[in-house]
Write a protein that holds these residues in place. Structure first.
Motif, short mmCIF file in Angstrom:
data_model
loop_
_atom_site.label_atom_id
_atom_site.label_comp_id
_atom_site.label_asym_id
_atom_site.label_seq_id
_atom_site.Cartn_x
_atom_site.Cartn_y
_atom_site.Cartn_z
N PRO A 91 0.82 -1.22 0.00
CA PRO A 91 0.00 0.00 0.00
C PRO A 91 0.85 1.26 0.00
O PRO A 91 2.03 1.24 0.38
CB PRO A 91 -0.80 -0.13 1.30
CG PRO A 91 0.03 -1.00 2.17
CD PRO A 91 0.71 -1.98 1.25
N ASN A 92 0.23 2.35 -0.45
CA ASN A 92 0.87 3.67 -0.47
C ASN A 92 2.14 3.69 -1.32
O ASN A 92 3.09 4.41 -1.02
CB ASN A 92 1.15 4.15 0.95
CG ASN A 92 -0.10 4.23 1.79
OD1 ASN A 92 -1.16 4.60 1.30
ND2 ASN A 92 0.00 3.85 3.05
N GLN A 93 2.12 2.89 -2.38
CA GLN A 93 3.21 2.92 -3.34
C GLN A 93 2.62 3.11 -4.74
O GLN A 93 1.47 2.79 -5.00
CB GLN A 93 4.04 1.64 -3.28
CG GLN A 93 4.73 1.45 -1.94
CD GLN A 93 5.95 0.54 -2.03
OE1 GLN A 93 6.41 0.17 -3.09
NE2 GLN A 93 6.48 0.19 -0.86
N ALA A 94 3.45 3.67 -5.63
CA ALA A 94 3.00 3.95 -6.99
C ALA A 94 4.16 3.74 -7.95
O ALA A 94 5.33 3.77 -7.55
CB ALA A 94 2.48 5.39 -7.09
N TRP A 110 -5.47 4.56 -11.09
CA TRP A 110 -4.74 5.20 -12.18
C TRP A 110 -4.88 6.71 -12.16
O TRP A 110 -5.96 7.25 -11.91
CB TRP A 110 -5.25 4.67 -13.52
CG TRP A 110 -5.10 3.19 -13.69
CD1 TRP A 110 -5.95 2.21 -13.25
CD2 TRP A 110 -4.01 2.52 -14.32
NE1 TRP A 110 -5.47 0.98 -13.58
CE2 TRP A 110 -4.28 1.12 -14.23
CE3 TRP A 110 -2.84 2.95 -14.95
CZ2 TRP A 110 -3.41 0.17 -14.77
CZ3 TRP A 110 -1.99 1.99 -15.48
CH2 TRP A 110 -2.27 0.62 -15.38
N VAL A 111 -3.77 7.39 -12.48
CA VAL A 111 -3.77 8.84 -12.67
C VAL A 111 -3.06 9.11 -14.00
O VAL A 111 -1.93 8.68 -14.20
CB VAL A 111 -3.05 9.57 -11.52
CG1 VAL A 111 -2.93 11.06 -11.84
CG2 VAL A 111 -3.78 9.35 -10.21
N LEU A 214 0.50 7.08 -14.05
CA LEU A 214 0.97 6.76 -12.71
C LEU A 214 0.00 5.71 -12.18
O LEU A 214 -1.20 5.96 -12.11
CB LEU A 214 0.96 8.00 -11.81
CG LEU A 214 1.31 7.77 -10.34
CD1 LEU A 214 2.81 7.52 -10.19
CD2 LEU A 214 0.88 8.95 -9.47
N ALA A 215 0.51 4.52 -11.85
CA ALA A 215 -0.33 3.44 -11.32
C ALA A 215 -0.09 3.33 -9.82
O ALA A 215 1.06 3.21 -9.38
CB ALA A 215 0.00 2.13 -12.02
N LEU A 216 -1.16 3.39 -9.04
CA LEU A 216 -1.05 3.33 -7.58
C LEU A 216 -1.64 2.04 -7.05
O LEU A 216 -2.58 1.49 -7.61
CB LEU A 216 -1.78 4.52 -6.95
CG LEU A 216 -1.27 5.91 -7.34
CD1 LEU A 216 -2.25 6.56 -8.32
CD2 LEU A 216 -1.08 6.79 -6.13
N ASN A 217 -1.05 1.55 -5.96
CA ASN A 217 -1.58 0.37 -5.31
C ASN A 217 -3.08 0.53 -5.05
O ASN A 217 -3.55 1.62 -4.73
CB ASN A 217 -0.84 0.14 -3.98
CG ASN A 217 -1.35 -1.07 -3.23
OD1 ASN A 217 -2.31 -0.97 -2.47
ND2 ASN A 217 -0.73 -2.21 -3.43
N LYS A 218 -3.82 -0.55 -5.17
CA LYS A 218 -5.29 -0.48 -5.07
C LYS A 218 -5.80 0.01 -3.73
O LYS A 218 -6.93 0.48 -3.61
CB LYS A 218 -5.89 -1.86 -5.38
CG LYS A 218 -5.88 -2.21 -6.85
CD LYS A 218 -6.74 -3.41 -7.15
CE LYS A 218 -8.20 -3.07 -6.95
NZ LYS A 218 -9.10 -4.19 -7.36
N ASP A 219 -4.97 -0.08 -2.68
CA ASP A 219 -5.39 0.38 -1.36
C ASP A 219 -5.14 1.87 -1.14
O ASP A 219 -5.41 2.39 -0.06
CB ASP A 219 -4.67 -0.42 -0.27
CG ASP A 219 -5.15 -1.86 -0.20
OD1 ASP A 219 -6.30 -2.12 -0.62
OD2 ASP A 219 -4.39 -2.73 0.25
N THR A 220 -4.64 2.56 -2.16
CA THR A 220 -4.41 4.00 -2.04
C THR A 220 -5.73 4.72 -1.80
O THR A 220 -6.73 4.44 -2.48
CB THR A 220 -3.77 4.55 -3.34
OG1 THR A 220 -2.56 3.85 -3.59
CG2 THR A 220 -3.51 6.03 -3.23
N PRO A 221 -5.80 5.65 -0.84
CA PRO A 221 -7.06 6.38 -0.60
C PRO A 221 -7.54 7.09 -1.87
O PRO A 221 -6.75 7.66 -2.62
CB PRO A 221 -6.66 7.39 0.48
CG PRO A 221 -5.49 6.77 1.18
CD PRO A 221 -4.73 6.03 0.12
N ASP A 222 -8.84 7.07 -2.09
CA ASP A 222 -9.41 7.73 -3.26
C ASP A 222 -9.10 9.22 -3.27
O ASP A 222 -9.00 9.83 -4.34
CB ASP A 222 -10.92 7.52 -3.30
CG ASP A 222 -11.30 6.08 -3.64
OD1 ASP A 222 -10.45 5.37 -4.24
OD2 ASP A 222 -12.41 5.66 -3.30
#
Length: 249
Positions: A91-94, A110-111, A214-222
């Motif tokens: 978590p909290n990684q991208a 995704w961003v 930029l792909a973020l771990n799925k547990d990243t806060p919305d």
């Protein structure tokens, strides 16, 4: 009764606002690799941190986090396969620059898009190989890069590329005749070839245009995703992204 409803609504709004706030020490670990001219180390080595990571998308991501007021730490590491799987599981990684594909869509948040590239099959200088479809490539030995979006696509199509740990290793393989075609990104492949002193690679086939995110771990806060996407949209609207691209291209 009306006042009670008002109180409930107010409490709901306060709760929503509180939920949107991130802890003061919240930080995203942002990982990338050597993928010039989009992300690369200033000394061309396979490890770099912060200001020693440069490139189009590196600069875009930095500005994006700054505008979103989200703390981050940027590190360039090798190989892509390792950091890709790390972000999938922690978590909290991208990670960037990550090509968006339908198969990858449910794996991350995704961003983007940050930049555009094309998937190509490159042949050695002077080669007469010209293709009109991927199906025609089955008769050739294809080199790729482990866990890259291009290689994953070829594997899904049953083409079984020979996978290298470093994408640039495929330049020497082409010249030695160990592979007939190199599955890579444009302009990344030609850039790597230039660094190896090789010019005139032949584009045997361009078979897809892609977008990098930029792909973020799925547990990243919305809330993190929302702020970053809003910052990126603002950067595109005010010309910042075009200005960054002009520094490198």
């Amino acid at each position: 009764m009306f006042k009670r409803i008002q109180s409930i609504l107010l409490l709901a709004l306060v709760a929503t606002a509180a939920k949107a706030e991130l802890p003061a020490d919240y930080q995203v670990i942002v990982l990338t690799e050597n993928f010039p001219p989009f992300n690369m180390s200033v000394d061309n080595k396979n490890f770099a941190q912060e200001a020693n990571v440069t490139g189009i998308n590196s600069d875009i991501v930095r500005e994006m986090f700054k505008r979103a007021k989200i703390n981050y730490n940027m590190t360039l590491r090798f190989p892509w396969d390792r950091i890709y799987n790390q972000v999938l599981n922690q978590p909290n990684q991208a990670i960037f620059s990550t090509t968006y594909t339908p198969a990858r869509e449910p794996l991350f948040k995704w961003v983007g898009p940050l930049s555009n590239t094309g998937w190509v099959l490159l042949a050695a200088p002077g080669s007469d190989i010209r293709l009109t479809s991927l199906e025609q490539a089955r008769q050739y030995k294809i080199g790729g890069y482990k866990n890259s979006s291009v290689s994953q696509h070829l594997e899904e199509k049953g083409l079984e590329p020979n996978l290298a740990l470093k994408d640039q290793d495929n330049v020497a393989k082409l010249l030695k005749g160990e592979i007939d075609l190199w599955a890579t990104n444009d302009p990344v492949g030609p850039y790597w070839a230039k660094q190896e002193g090789v010019a005139g690679l032949v584009t045997a086939l361009r078979f897809n245009d892609t977008e990098q995110f930029l792909a973020l771990n799925k547990d990243t806060p919305d809330e993190v995703v929302k702020r970053l996407q809003s910052a990126l949209n603002q950067m595109r609207a005010d010309g910042t992204i075009d200005e960054i691209r002009r520094r490198y291209l």
